[in-house]
Design an enzyme around this catalytic site. Structure first.
Site, PDB file in Angstrom:
ATOM      1  N   ASP A  93      63.933  99.983  41.121  1.00 49.24           N
ATOM      2  CA  ASP A  93      65.334 100.291  41.315  1.00 49.24           C
ATOM      3  C   ASP A  93      65.520 101.780  41.081  1.00 49.24           C
ATOM      4  O   ASP A  93      64.687 102.443  40.469  1.00 49.24           O
ATOM      5  CB  ASP A  93      66.200  99.462  40.351  1.00 49.24           C
ATOM      6  CG  ASP A  93      67.658  99.404  40.815  1.00 49.24           C
ATOM      7  OD1 ASP A  93      68.490  98.890  40.065  1.00 49.24           O
ATOM      8  OD2 ASP A  93      67.948  99.889  41.928  1.00 49.24           O
ATOM      9  N   SER A  94      66.650 102.303  41.559  1.00 47.88           N
ATOM     10  CA  SER A  94      66.812 103.767  41.639  1.00 47.88           C
ATOM     11  C   SER A  94      67.421 104.390  40.392  1.00 47.88           C
ATOM     12  O   SER A  94      67.430 105.605  40.257  1.00 47.88           O
ATOM     13  CB  SER A  94      67.696 104.111  42.843  1.00 47.88           C
ATOM     14  OG  SER A  94      68.820 103.233  42.872  1.00 47.88           O
ATOM     15  N   GLY A  95      67.949 103.559  39.486  1.00 40.97           N
ATOM     16  CA  GLY A  95      68.372 104.079  38.190  1.00 40.97           C
ATOM     17  C   GLY A  95      69.865 104.172  37.977  1.00 40.97           C
ATOM     18  O   GLY A  95      70.328 104.118  36.829  1.00 40.97           O
ATOM     19  N   GLY A  96      70.652 104.292  39.042  1.00 35.73           N
ATOM     20  CA  GLY A  96      72.096 104.459  38.880  1.00 35.73           C
ATOM     21  C   GLY A  96      72.758 103.275  38.209  1.00 35.73           C
ATOM     22  O   GLY A  96      73.582 103.414  37.314  1.00 35.73           O
ATOM     23  N   PHE A  97      72.324 102.089  38.598  1.00 34.57           N
ATOM     24  CA  PHE A  97      72.899 100.860  38.028  1.00 34.57           C
ATOM     25  C   PHE A  97      72.651 100.817  36.521  1.00 34.57           C
ATOM     26  O   PHE A  97      73.538 100.531  35.720  1.00 34.57           O
ATOM     27  CB  PHE A  97      72.263  99.649  38.694  1.00 34.57           C
ATOM     28  CG  PHE A  97      72.763  98.328  38.179  1.00 34.57           C
ATOM     29  CD1 PHE A  97      72.048  97.626  37.206  1.00 34.57           C
ATOM     30  CD2 PHE A  97      73.942  97.779  38.658  1.00 34.57           C
ATOM     31  CE1 PHE A  97      72.510  96.404  36.724  1.00 34.57           C
ATOM     32  CE2 PHE A  97      74.412  96.552  38.180  1.00 34.57           C
ATOM     33  CZ  PHE A  97      73.689  95.867  37.219  1.00 34.57           C
ATOM     34  N   ASP A 147      72.389 104.833  44.224  1.00 33.95           N
ATOM     35  CA  ASP A 147      73.717 104.317  44.581  1.00 33.95           C
ATOM     36  C   ASP A 147      74.608 104.236  43.355  1.00 33.95           C
ATOM     37  O   ASP A 147      74.148 104.394  42.222  1.00 33.95           O
ATOM     38  CB  ASP A 147      73.596 102.934  45.225  1.00 33.95           C
ATOM     39  CG  ASP A 147      73.052 101.871  44.259  1.00 33.95           C
ATOM     40  OD1 ASP A 147      72.224 102.232  43.394  1.00 33.95           O
ATOM     41  OD2 ASP A 147      73.452 100.708  44.365  1.00 33.95           O
ATOM     42  N   GLN A 197      77.186  98.434  49.642  1.00 33.53           N
ATOM     43  CA  GLN A 197      78.176  98.280  48.604  1.00 33.53           C
ATOM     44  C   GLN A 197      79.502  97.844  49.237  1.00 33.53           C
ATOM     45  O   GLN A 197      79.543  97.524  50.427  1.00 33.53           O
ATOM     46  CB  GLN A 197      78.341  99.595  47.819  1.00 33.53           C
ATOM     47  CG  GLN A 197      77.113  99.982  46.993  1.00 33.53           C
ATOM     48  CD  GLN A 197      76.874  99.067  45.810  1.00 33.53           C
ATOM     49  OE1 GLN A 197      77.702  98.211  45.468  1.00 33.53           O
ATOM     50  NE2 GLN A 197      75.727  99.228  45.176  1.00 33.53           N
ATOM     51  N   GLY A 224      76.033  95.570  44.360  1.00 31.11           N
ATOM     52  CA  GLY A 224      77.430  95.413  43.985  1.00 31.11           C
ATOM     53  C   GLY A 224      77.886  93.985  43.807  1.00 31.11           C
ATOM     54  O   GLY A 224      79.078  93.696  43.782  1.00 31.11           O
ATOM     55  N   ASP A 274      65.852  89.411  42.688  1.00 34.21           N
ATOM     56  CA  ASP A 274      65.312  89.749  41.366  1.00 34.21           C
ATOM     57  C   ASP A 274      66.345  89.344  40.327  1.00 34.21           C
ATOM     58  O   ASP A 274      67.556  89.420  40.602  1.00 34.21           O
ATOM     59  CB  ASP A 274      65.058  91.255  41.251  1.00 34.21           C
ATOM     60  CG  ASP A 274      66.318  91.962  40.782  1.00 34.21           C
ATOM     61  OD1 ASP A 274      67.155  92.308  41.645  1.00 34.21           O
ATOM     62  OD2 ASP A 274      66.492  92.117  39.547  1.00 34.21           O
TER      63      ASP A 274
END
Ligand SMILES: CCCSCc1cc(N)cc2c(=O)[nH]c(N)nc12
Length: 380
Positions: A93-97, A147, A197, A224, A274
């Protein structure tokens, strides 16, 4: 690493899909459930147990690994696969969440997110470019765009703002990934997915999906969701969003979910999932079985020497008694968490294997109705 990333849709049964994703580190059978290995481990399980359970791919987390042990350190040590001894595909995952759910004192700007580490308060910045750089340093086979995911319920204008920012960040993520490819930091066997999103608003979802499809990603995640909207709203939003995505690319529903969520989402055309539920619920004493979920803290199991789940393919579910696991969980013993994490991880993989078989034989609808009745009944 020569194999190019590719998706092959093998057959469909209604909207349910049977497919295969080819990466340079192996094939992913879809529908697929991806165990979450947040800090380079699927908690309480050896990699061999995860592989033997039937998992083709697991997840890693940019946020956690950038903070500890550090992305550059993992790269110096040979990459995430070597570091954690997992030779199959890894999605990160990209980290923003995670910044929004774990980071402290965060500031979101057009550039990215400035935050303080939840571990030691150190200051960090994540941007689309830095997120892609980290995912390439880790060596992830499937990477996610950077995101902004907001919790629901939320005002429509806030959902719209985050969706539009995520689209601008999708463009930047894609350019950064292509630059990494050109510079040798990524290869043709790796892929970057866009993330749709838009909350539970059909118009915002369609706008997000259409813009991402125009950018032509090799796969699309539905983000989202599983952020407080509830099962019915999630399923309704999926029903509105999935038709806007191409059928020849994988669809990944992020952060989902319960066995019932998985069945209903596959019925609508989701390929990848996931969720921390199998391992997290296991650590908290819950066992997923083919006769429903069991809360092993319940005193009714104190002298029940029957196996956890005699229908399971997991040796742990057949060999250990409910009484013994009840004792371990009540005593806070590591082995309790280890057994239930194992049992639950195998249950989720067996559930996906059963779905793939049902789709292959054109009987998904019948299988889904039978199975939902079995796994959601309240145990005696
Ligand atoms: C290792 C965890 C992967 S899934 C985390 C997650 C979970 C949920 N529910 C939503 C999102 C989302 O919208 N965007 C991103 N990047 N991640 C999300």
């Amino acid at each position: 690493m020569t194999e190019h990333f590719a998706f092959h849709l093998k057959t469909t049964d209604g909207l349910a899909r049977l497919g295969e994703i080819t990466t340079s580190r192996g094939v992913i059978r879809t529908p697929a459930f991806m165990p979450v290995g947040t800090v380079a481990t699927v908690k309480a399980l050896y990699p061999d147990q995860v592989r033997d359970a039937g998992a083709d791919i697991l997840l890693g987390n940019t946020y956690h690994l950038m903070l500890r042990p550090g992305a550059e350190r993992i790269a110096r040590l040979g990459g995430l696969h070597k570091f954690m001894r997992w030779d199959g595909p890894i999605l990160t995952d990209s980290g923003g969440f995670q910044v929004m759910s774990l980071g402290k004192i965060r500031k979101i700007t057009e550039e990215g997110v400035a935050f303080q580490s939840h571990l030691d308060g150190s200051r960090h910045m994540l941007s689309p470019e830095r997120s892609i750089e980290i995912q390439c340093l880790l060596g992830a086979d499937i990477q996610m765009q950077f995101d902004e995911c907001i919790e629901l319920p939320a005002e429509r204008r806030e959902v719209e703002r985050a969706m539009e920012l995520s689209l601008r960040w999708a463009e930047r993520s894609k350019r950064a990934f292509e630059a990494q490819r050109a510079a040798g930091g990524a290869h043709a066997g790796q892929a970057l997915f866009g993330i749709v999103q838009g909350g539970t608003d059909a118009e915002l979802r369609h706008r997000s999906a259409a813009a991402l499809v125009d950018m032509d990603f090799p796969g699309y995640a539905v983000g989202g969701l599983a952020v407080g909207e509830g099962h019915e709203a999630m399923i309704a939003t999926l029903g509105q969003t999935l038709p806007a995505l191409p059928t020849d690319k994988p669809r990944y529903l992020m952060g989902v979910g319960t066995p019932l969520d998985l069945i209903e989402s596959v019925r609508l055309g989701v390929d990848m999932f996931d969720c921390v539920m199998p391992t997290r619920n296991g650590r908290h004493g819950y066992a997923f079985t083919w006769n429903g979920a069991l809360n092993m803290r319940n005193a009714k199991f104190a002298e029940d020497m029957s196996p956890l789940d005699e229908l399971s393919s997991c040796p742990g579910a057949r060999d250990y008694s409910k009484a013994y696991v009840h004792h371990l969980i009540k005593s806070g013993e590591f082995l309790g968490a280890m057994i239930l994490s194992w049992v639950n991880t195998v249950f989720y993989q067996d559930l996906m294997a059963a779905m793939r078989d049902a789709i292959a034989h054109g009987r998904f609808a019948e299988w889904a109705d039978e199975t939902k009745a079995r796994i959601t009944k309240r145990p005696a």
